[in-house]
Design a protein around this motif. Sequence first.
Motif, PDB file in Angstrom:
ATOM      1  N   MET A   4       0.837  -1.190   0.000  1.00 49.84           N
ATOM      2  CA  MET A   4       0.000   0.000   0.000  1.00 49.84           C
ATOM      3  C   MET A   4       0.875   1.245   0.000  1.00 49.84           C
ATOM      4  SD  MET A   4      -3.133   1.094   2.470  1.00 49.84           S
ATOM      5  CE  MET A   4      -4.007  -0.407   2.117  1.00 49.84           C
ATOM      6  N   ASN A   5       0.506   2.202  -0.844  1.00 54.01           N
ATOM      7  CA  ASN A   5       1.328   3.401  -0.910  1.00 54.01           C
ATOM      8  C   ASN A   5       0.992   4.375   0.216  1.00 54.01           C
ATOM      9  OD1 ASN A   5      -0.816   5.084  -1.661  1.00 54.01           O
ATOM     10  ND2 ASN A   5      -0.383   4.923  -3.832  1.00 54.01           N
ATOM     11  N   ASN A   6       1.868   5.369   0.366  1.00 56.27           N
ATOM     12  CA  ASN A   6       1.731   6.308   1.478  1.00 56.27           C
ATOM     13  C   ASN A   6       0.470   7.150   1.391  1.00 56.27           C
ATOM     14  OD1 ASN A   6       4.040   5.473   2.774  1.00 56.27           O
ATOM     15  ND2 ASN A   6       5.351   6.926   1.697  1.00 56.27           N
ATOM     16  N   THR A   7       0.012   7.479   0.194  1.00 55.84           N
ATOM     17  CA  THR A   7      -1.204   8.279   0.045  1.00 55.84           C
ATOM     18  C   THR A   7      -2.404   7.528   0.609  1.00 55.84           C
ATOM     19  OG1 THR A   7      -0.310   9.348  -1.928  1.00 55.84           O
ATOM     20  CG2 THR A   7      -2.695   9.451  -1.612  1.00 55.84           C
ATOM     21  N   ARG A   8      -2.524   6.270   0.270  1.00 53.21           N
ATOM     22  CA  ARG A   8      -3.637   5.476   0.788  1.00 53.21           C
ATOM     23  C   ARG A   8      -3.507   5.259   2.296  1.00 53.21           C
ATOM     24  NH1 ARG A   8      -3.289   3.477  -4.522  1.00 53.21           N
ATOM     25  NH2 ARG A   8      -1.757   1.877  -4.042  1.00 53.21           N
ATOM     26  N   ARG A   9      -2.295   5.056   2.771  1.00 55.99           N
ATOM     27  CA  ARG A   9      -2.085   4.914   4.220  1.00 55.99           C
ATOM     28  C   ARG A   9      -2.516   6.180   4.950  1.00 55.99           C
ATOM     29  NH1 ARG A   9       1.193   0.522   5.401  1.00 55.99           N
ATOM     30  NH2 ARG A   9       2.571  -0.063   3.714  1.00 55.99           N
ATOM     31  N   LYS A  10      -2.199   7.340   4.356  1.00 56.40           N
ATOM     32  CA  LYS A  10      -2.574   8.612   4.970  1.00 56.40           C
ATOM     33  C   LYS A  10      -4.094   8.750   5.019  1.00 56.40           C
ATOM     34  CE  LYS A  10      -1.945  13.570   4.702  1.00 56.40           C
ATOM     35  NZ  LYS A  10      -1.502  14.704   3.931  1.00 56.40           N
ATOM     36  N   ILE A  12      -6.266   6.337   5.148  1.00 56.66           N
ATOM     37  CA  ILE A  12      -6.746   5.418   6.181  1.00 56.66           C
ATOM     38  C   ILE A  12      -6.532   6.025   7.562  1.00 56.66           C
ATOM     39  CG2 ILE A  12      -6.313   3.199   7.312  1.00 56.66           C
ATOM     40  CD1 ILE A  12      -5.823   2.068   4.473  1.00 56.66           C
ATOM     41  N   ALA A  13      -5.373   6.638   7.770  1.00 57.47           N
ATOM     42  CA  ALA A  13      -5.091   7.276   9.058  1.00 57.47           C
ATOM     43  C   ALA A  13      -6.100   8.385   9.340  1.00 57.47           C
ATOM     44  CB  ALA A  13      -3.669   7.828   9.077  1.00 57.47           C
ATOM     45  N   GLU A  14      -6.465   9.147   8.311  1.00 54.26           N
ATOM     46  CA  GLU A  14      -7.480  10.194   8.475  1.00 54.26           C
ATOM     47  C   GLU A  14      -8.823   9.587   8.847  1.00 54.26           C
ATOM     48  OE1 GLU A  14      -7.381  12.252   4.724  1.00 54.26           O
ATOM     49  OE2 GLU A  14      -5.475  13.226   5.179  1.00 54.26           O
ATOM     50  N   ALA A  15      -9.197   8.494   8.200  1.00 51.27           N
ATOM     51  CA  ALA A  15     -10.462   7.824   8.501  1.00 51.27           C
ATOM     52  C   ALA A  15     -10.472   7.299   9.931  1.00 51.27           C
ATOM     53  CB  ALA A  15     -10.702   6.690   7.508  1.00 51.27           C
ATOM     54  N   VAL A  16      -9.365   6.709  10.356  1.00 49.71           N
ATOM     55  CA  VAL A  16      -9.267   6.192  11.719  1.00 49.71           C
ATOM     56  C   VAL A  16      -9.383   7.330  12.725  1.00 49.71           C
ATOM     57  CG1 VAL A  16      -7.736   5.033  13.378  1.00 49.71           C
ATOM     58  CG2 VAL A  16      -8.011   4.113  11.062  1.00 49.71           C
ATOM     59  N   ASP A  17      -8.808   8.486  12.412  1.00 50.99           N
ATOM     60  CA  ASP A  17      -8.926   9.652  13.278  1.00 50.99           C
ATOM     61  C   ASP A  17     -10.391  10.083  13.397  1.00 50.99           C
ATOM     62  OD1 ASP A  17      -7.832  11.860  14.866  1.00 50.99           O
ATOM     63  OD2 ASP A  17      -8.459  13.116  13.159  1.00 50.99           O
ATOM     64  N   LEU A  18     -11.103  10.110  12.282  1.00 54.93           N
ATOM     65  CA  LEU A  18     -12.521  10.472  12.305  1.00 54.93           C
ATOM     66  C   LEU A  18     -13.343   9.457  13.092  1.00 54.93           C
ATOM     67  CD1 LEU A  18     -12.955  11.713   8.634  1.00 54.93           C
ATOM     68  CD2 LEU A  18     -12.979  13.112  10.715  1.00 54.93           C
ATOM     69  N   ASP A  65     -18.990  -0.517  19.640  1.00 58.98           N
ATOM     70  CA  ASP A  65     -18.299  -1.781  19.342  1.00 58.98           C
ATOM     71  C   ASP A  65     -17.935  -1.855  17.856  1.00 58.98           C
ATOM     72  OD1 ASP A  65     -18.487  -2.571  21.989  1.00 58.98           O
ATOM     73  OD2 ASP A  65     -20.212  -3.887  21.657  1.00 58.98           O
ATOM     74  N   LEU A  66     -18.873  -1.451  16.996  1.00 59.80           N
ATOM     75  CA  LEU A  66     -18.606  -1.474  15.557  1.00 59.80           C
ATOM     76  C   LEU A  66     -17.488  -0.506  15.175  1.00 59.80           C
ATOM     77  CD1 LEU A  66     -22.263  -1.658  14.228  1.00 59.80           C
ATOM     78  CD2 LEU A  66     -20.537  -3.478  14.129  1.00 59.80           C
ATOM     79  N   LEU A  67     -17.484   0.654  15.804  1.00 57.04           N
ATOM     80  CA  LEU A  67     -16.428   1.624  15.509  1.00 57.04           C
ATOM     81  C   LEU A  67     -15.068   1.121  15.983  1.00 57.04           C
ATOM     82  CD1 LEU A  67     -18.221   5.006  16.246  1.00 57.04           C
ATOM     83  CD2 LEU A  67     -17.573   4.060  14.013  1.00 57.04           C
ATOM     84  N   GLU A  68     -15.056   0.414  17.102  1.00 54.93           N
ATOM     85  CA  GLU A  68     -13.798  -0.162  17.570  1.00 54.93           C
ATOM     86  C   GLU A  68     -13.257  -1.171  16.555  1.00 54.93           C
ATOM     87  OE1 GLU A  68     -13.843  -1.586  21.607  1.00 54.93           O
ATOM     88  OE2 GLU A  68     -14.649   0.305  22.334  1.00 54.93           O
ATOM     89  N   GLU A  69     -14.161  -1.961  15.995  1.00 56.85           N
ATOM     90  CA  GLU A  69     -13.749  -2.900  14.958  1.00 56.85           C
ATOM     91  C   GLU A  69     -13.203  -2.157  13.747  1.00 56.85           C
ATOM     92  OE1 GLU A  69     -16.602  -5.909  13.893  1.00 56.85           O
ATOM     93  OE2 GLU A  69     -17.259  -6.078  15.980  1.00 56.85           O
ATOM     94  N   ALA A  70     -13.864  -1.065  13.378  1.00 55.27           N
ATOM     95  CA  ALA A  70     -13.432  -0.288  12.212  1.00 55.27           C
ATOM     96  C   ALA A  70     -12.065   0.339  12.448  1.00 55.27           C
ATOM     97  CB  ALA A  70     -14.461   0.789  11.887  1.00 55.27           C
ATOM     98  N   GLU A  71     -11.748   0.649  13.697  1.00 54.13           N
ATOM     99  CA  GLU A  71     -10.435   1.230  13.990  1.00 54.13           C
ATOM    100  C   GLU A  71      -9.301   0.276  13.660  1.00 54.13           C
ATOM    101  OE1 GLU A  71     -10.276   4.573  17.367  1.00 54.13           O
ATOM    102  OE2 GLU A  71     -10.862   2.609  18.106  1.00 54.13           O
ATOM    103  N   GLU A  72      -9.608  -0.976  13.493  1.00 47.99           N
ATOM    104  CA  GLU A  72      -8.577  -1.950  13.151  1.00 47.99           C
ATOM    105  C   GLU A  72      -8.002  -1.679  11.760  1.00 47.99           C
ATOM    106  OE1 GLU A  72     -10.186  -5.850  13.807  1.00 47.99           O
ATOM    107  OE2 GLU A  72     -10.568  -5.428  15.916  1.00 47.99           O
ATOM    108  N   LEU A  73      -8.619  -0.768  11.025  1.00 41.94           N
ATOM    109  CA  LEU A  73      -8.063  -0.351   9.727  1.00 41.94           C
ATOM    110  C   LEU A  73      -6.636   0.153   9.870  1.00 41.94           C
ATOM    111  CD1 LEU A  73     -11.003   1.665   8.145  1.00 41.94           C
ATOM    112  CD2 LEU A  73      -9.985  -0.415   7.224  1.00 41.94           C
TER     113      LEU A  73
END
Length: 76
Positions: A4-10, A12-18, A65-73
Amino acid sequence: MDFMNNTRRKRIAEAVDLIGQAKDILEEVRDEEQESYDNLPESLQISERGDQMLENIDNLEEMLDLLEEAEELKEM
């Protein structure tokens, strides 16, 4: 191997923050609903109103609980 490239990782990190922000809000709402329920007289706790409040609390817990699972991204 991780391709996975850095743009996609970034992104994902933004989504996890949200997701984390959403969890914080839902936890506050759940705690407020729990406090409101706890402060009801016992006669209202066992009423339809009290039952609805407990259902709201349960639904918020399920969302959390669902959001905690999603944080596993972030492990991607």
